[in-house]
Scaffold this motif. Structure first.
Motif, PDB file in Angstrom:
ATOM      1  N   LEU A  17       0.835  -1.208   0.000  1.00 18.99           N
ATOM      2  CA  LEU A  17       0.000   0.000   0.000  1.00 18.99           C
ATOM      3  C   LEU A  17       0.867   1.254   0.000  1.00 18.99           C
ATOM      4  O   LEU A  17       0.576   2.224  -0.709  1.00 18.99           O
ATOM      5  CB  LEU A  17      -0.926  -0.006   1.213  1.00 18.99           C
ATOM      6  CG  LEU A  17      -2.103  -0.972   1.133  1.00 18.99           C
ATOM      7  CD1 LEU A  17      -2.761  -1.125   2.497  1.00 18.99           C
ATOM      8  CD2 LEU A  17      -3.114  -0.508   0.100  1.00 18.99           C
ATOM      9  N   ARG A  18       1.936   1.248   0.785  1.00 21.58           N
ATOM     10  CA  ARG A  18       2.851   2.400   0.814  1.00 21.58           C
ATOM     11  C   ARG A  18       3.501   2.610  -0.554  1.00 21.58           C
ATOM     12  O   ARG A  18       3.626   3.751  -1.023  1.00 21.58           O
ATOM     13  CB  ARG A  18       3.928   2.180   1.878  1.00 21.58           C
ATOM     14  CG  ARG A  18       3.413   2.312   3.281  1.00 21.58           C
ATOM     15  CD  ARG A  18       4.533   2.084   4.282  1.00 21.58           C
ATOM     16  NE  ARG A  18       4.011   2.110   5.634  1.00 21.58           N
ATOM     17  CZ  ARG A  18       4.403   1.296   6.601  1.00 21.58           C
ATOM     18  NH1 ARG A  18       5.339   0.390   6.388  1.00 21.58           N
ATOM     19  NH2 ARG A  18       3.875   1.392   7.799  1.00 21.58           N
ATOM     20  N   GLU A  19       3.920   1.522  -1.170  1.00 24.25           N
ATOM     21  CA  GLU A  19       4.550   1.620  -2.495  1.00 24.25           C
ATOM     22  C   GLU A  19       3.560   2.132  -3.538  1.00 24.25           C
ATOM     23  O   GLU A  19       3.907   2.958  -4.388  1.00 24.25           O
ATOM     24  CB  GLU A  19       5.110   0.262  -2.905  1.00 24.25           C
ATOM     25  CG  GLU A  19       6.301  -0.166  -2.068  1.00 24.25           C
ATOM     26  CD  GLU A  19       6.705  -1.614  -2.262  1.00 24.25           C
ATOM     27  OE1 GLU A  19       6.078  -2.332  -3.094  1.00 24.25           O
ATOM     28  OE2 GLU A  19       7.639  -2.052  -1.567  1.00 24.25           O
ATOM     29  N   ARG A  20       2.338   1.646  -3.461  1.00 21.83           N
ATOM     30  CA  ARG A  20       1.308   2.097  -4.403  1.00 21.83           C
ATOM     31  C   ARG A  20       1.023   3.578  -4.204  1.00 21.83           C
ATOM     32  O   ARG A  20       0.883   4.326  -5.170  1.00 21.83           O
ATOM     33  CB  ARG A  20       0.040   1.264  -4.196  1.00 21.83           C
ATOM     34  CG  ARG A  20      -1.090   1.650  -5.105  1.00 21.83           C
ATOM     35  CD  ARG A  20      -2.261   0.733  -4.913  1.00 21.83           C
ATOM     36  NE  ARG A  20      -3.457   1.324  -5.467  1.00 21.83           N
ATOM     37  CZ  ARG A  20      -4.482   0.658  -5.925  1.00 21.83           C
ATOM     38  NH1 ARG A  20      -4.487  -0.655  -5.889  1.00 21.83           N
ATOM     39  NH2 ARG A  20      -5.535   1.273  -6.416  1.00 21.83           N
ATOM     40  N   ALA A  23       3.808   5.569  -5.723  1.00 23.64           N
ATOM     41  CA  ALA A  23       3.731   5.534  -7.183  1.00 23.64           C
ATOM     42  C   ALA A  23       2.676   6.504  -7.712  1.00 23.64           C
ATOM     43  O   ALA A  23       2.809   7.041  -8.813  1.00 23.64           O
ATOM     44  CB  ALA A  23       3.425   4.113  -7.655  1.00 23.64           C
ATOM     45  N   HIS A  24       1.621   6.720  -6.935  1.00 25.54           N
ATOM     46  CA  HIS A  24       0.553   7.637  -7.341  1.00 25.54           C
ATOM     47  C   HIS A  24       0.751   9.052  -6.801  1.00 25.54           C
ATOM     48  O   HIS A  24      -0.118   9.915  -6.990  1.00 25.54           O
ATOM     49  CB  HIS A  24      -0.810   7.097  -6.887  1.00 25.54           C
ATOM     50  CG  HIS A  24      -1.226   5.874  -7.626  1.00 25.54           C
ATOM     51  ND1 HIS A  24      -1.709   4.756  -6.995  1.00 25.54           N
ATOM     52  CD2 HIS A  24      -1.221   5.585  -8.959  1.00 25.54           C
ATOM     53  CE1 HIS A  24      -1.994   3.835  -7.904  1.00 25.54           C
ATOM     54  NE2 HIS A  24      -1.702   4.308  -9.100  1.00 25.54           N
ATOM     55  N   GLY A  25       1.853   9.277  -6.080  1.00 26.67           N
ATOM     56  CA  GLY A  25       2.141  10.612  -5.552  1.00 26.67           C
ATOM     57  C   GLY A  25       1.195  11.038  -4.445  1.00 26.67           C
ATOM     58  O   GLY A  25       0.897  12.218  -4.305  1.00 26.67           O
ATOM     59  N   ARG A  26       0.723  10.072  -3.675  1.00 32.83           N
ATOM     60  CA  ARG A  26      -0.217  10.363  -2.582  1.00 32.83           C
ATOM     61  C   ARG A  26       0.358   9.885  -1.262  1.00 32.83           C
ATOM     62  O   ARG A  26       1.235   9.034  -1.235  1.00 32.83           O
ATOM     63  CB  ARG A  26      -1.536   9.621  -2.773  1.00 32.83           C
ATOM     64  CG  ARG A  26      -2.282   9.981  -3.975  1.00 32.83           C
ATOM     65  CD  ARG A  26      -3.547   9.153  -4.047  1.00 32.83           C
ATOM     66  NE  ARG A  26      -3.640   8.843  -5.442  1.00 32.83           N
ATOM     67  CZ  ARG A  26      -4.591   8.261  -6.090  1.00 32.83           C
ATOM     68  NH1 ARG A  26      -5.571   7.813  -5.536  1.00 32.83           N
ATOM     69  NH2 ARG A  26      -4.599   8.046  -7.352  1.00 32.83           N
ATOM     70  N   SER A  27      -0.230  10.383  -0.203  1.00 28.00           N
ATOM     71  CA  SER A  27       0.080   9.827   1.120  1.00 28.00           C
ATOM     72  C   SER A  27      -0.576   8.455   1.205  1.00 28.00           C
ATOM     73  O   SER A  27      -1.496   8.141   0.440  1.00 28.00           O
ATOM     74  CB  SER A  27      -0.477  10.731   2.220  1.00 28.00           C
ATOM     75  OG  SER A  27      -1.900  10.702   2.211  1.00 28.00           O
ATOM     76  N   GLU A  31      -4.155   7.264  -0.401  1.00 26.23           N
ATOM     77  CA  GLU A  31      -4.254   6.076  -1.249  1.00 26.23           C
ATOM     78  C   GLU A  31      -5.302   5.108  -0.703  1.00 26.23           C
ATOM     79  O   GLU A  31      -6.081   4.540  -1.452  1.00 26.23           O
ATOM     80  CB  GLU A  31      -2.889   5.386  -1.348  1.00 26.23           C
ATOM     81  CG  GLU A  31      -2.859   4.260  -2.347  1.00 26.23           C
ATOM     82  CD  GLU A  31      -2.973   4.716  -3.793  1.00 26.23           C
ATOM     83  OE1 GLU A  31      -3.249   3.861  -4.652  1.00 26.23           O
ATOM     84  OE2 GLU A  31      -2.790   5.913  -4.100  1.00 26.23           O
ATOM     85  N   HIS A  32      -5.335   4.941   0.594  1.00 25.68           N
ATOM     86  CA  HIS A  32      -6.339   4.063   1.224  1.00 25.68           C
ATOM     87  C   HIS A  32      -7.741   4.555   0.914  1.00 25.68           C
ATOM     88  O   HIS A  32      -8.626   3.769   0.576  1.00 25.68           O
ATOM     89  CB  HIS A  32      -6.143   3.995   2.735  1.00 25.68           C
ATOM     90  CG  HIS A  32      -4.808   3.481   3.138  1.00 25.68           C
ATOM     91  ND1 HIS A  32      -4.293   3.674   4.392  1.00 25.68           N
ATOM     92  CD2 HIS A  32      -3.864   2.780   2.468  1.00 25.68           C
ATOM     93  CE1 HIS A  32      -3.096   3.104   4.471  1.00 25.68           C
ATOM     94  NE2 HIS A  32      -2.814   2.567   3.316  1.00 25.68           N
ATOM     95  N   ARG A  33      -7.941   5.866   1.026  1.00 21.93           N
ATOM     96  CA  ARG A  33      -9.264   6.430   0.719  1.00 21.93           C
ATOM     97  C   ARG A  33      -9.643   6.170  -0.734  1.00 21.93           C
ATOM     98  O   ARG A  33     -10.784   5.825  -1.037  1.00 21.93           O
ATOM     99  CB  ARG A  33      -9.294   7.932   1.015  1.00 21.93           C
ATOM    100  CG  ARG A  33      -9.431   8.273   2.474  1.00 21.93           C
ATOM    101  CD  ARG A  33      -9.745   9.750   2.662  1.00 21.93           C
ATOM    102  NE  ARG A  33      -8.665  10.589   2.195  1.00 21.93           N
ATOM    103  CZ  ARG A  33      -7.674  11.055   2.959  1.00 21.93           C
ATOM    104  NH1 ARG A  33      -7.636  10.761   4.243  1.00 21.93           N
ATOM    105  NH2 ARG A  33      -6.726  11.808   2.443  1.00 21.93           N
ATOM    106  N   GLU A  34      -8.689   6.346  -1.640  1.00 19.68           N
ATOM    107  CA  GLU A  34      -8.965   6.136  -3.064  1.00 19.68           C
ATOM    108  C   GLU A  34      -9.315   4.676  -3.349  1.00 19.68           C
ATOM    109  O   GLU A  34     -10.249   4.383  -4.098  1.00 19.68           O
ATOM    110  CB  GLU A  34      -7.748   6.567  -3.901  1.00 19.68           C
ATOM    111  CG  GLU A  34      -7.950   6.417  -5.381  1.00 19.68           C
ATOM    112  CD  GLU A  34      -9.068   7.285  -5.943  1.00 19.68           C
ATOM    113  OE1 GLU A  34      -9.601   6.925  -7.010  1.00 19.68           O
ATOM    114  OE2 GLU A  34      -9.420   8.314  -5.340  1.00 19.68           O
TER     115      GLU A  34
END
Length: 66
Positions: A17-20, A23-27, A31-34
């Motif tokens: 999840l951190r890597e993803r 990669a998307h330029g998010r915290s 990313e979890h919310r998305e």
């Protein structure tokens, strides 16, 4: 807004999840919310149609079995 706490997540999944997120330029939190928003909006689109329940026409009809 509500707060969601998820416990017992495998460390390898957390790392992915951190890597993803990176990669998307998010915290990680963004990313979890998305991920949740995409998963639930897709599920809602699939299940928003009518619910089909078996009715009398869906069963074998034998006039002697009534």
């Amino acid at each position: 807004m509500a707060t969601l706490l998820v416990r017992g997540i495998d460390e390898a999944l957390v790392q992915r999840l951190r890597e993803r997120a990176a990669a998307h330029g998010r915290s990680a939190e963004a990313e979890h919310r998305e991920i949740l928003a995409q998963a639930l909006s897709a599920r809602t689109a699939i299940s928003s149609g009518p619910i089909h329940r078996p009715g009398p026409s869906m069963y074998f009809h034998d006039p002697q079995c009534r």
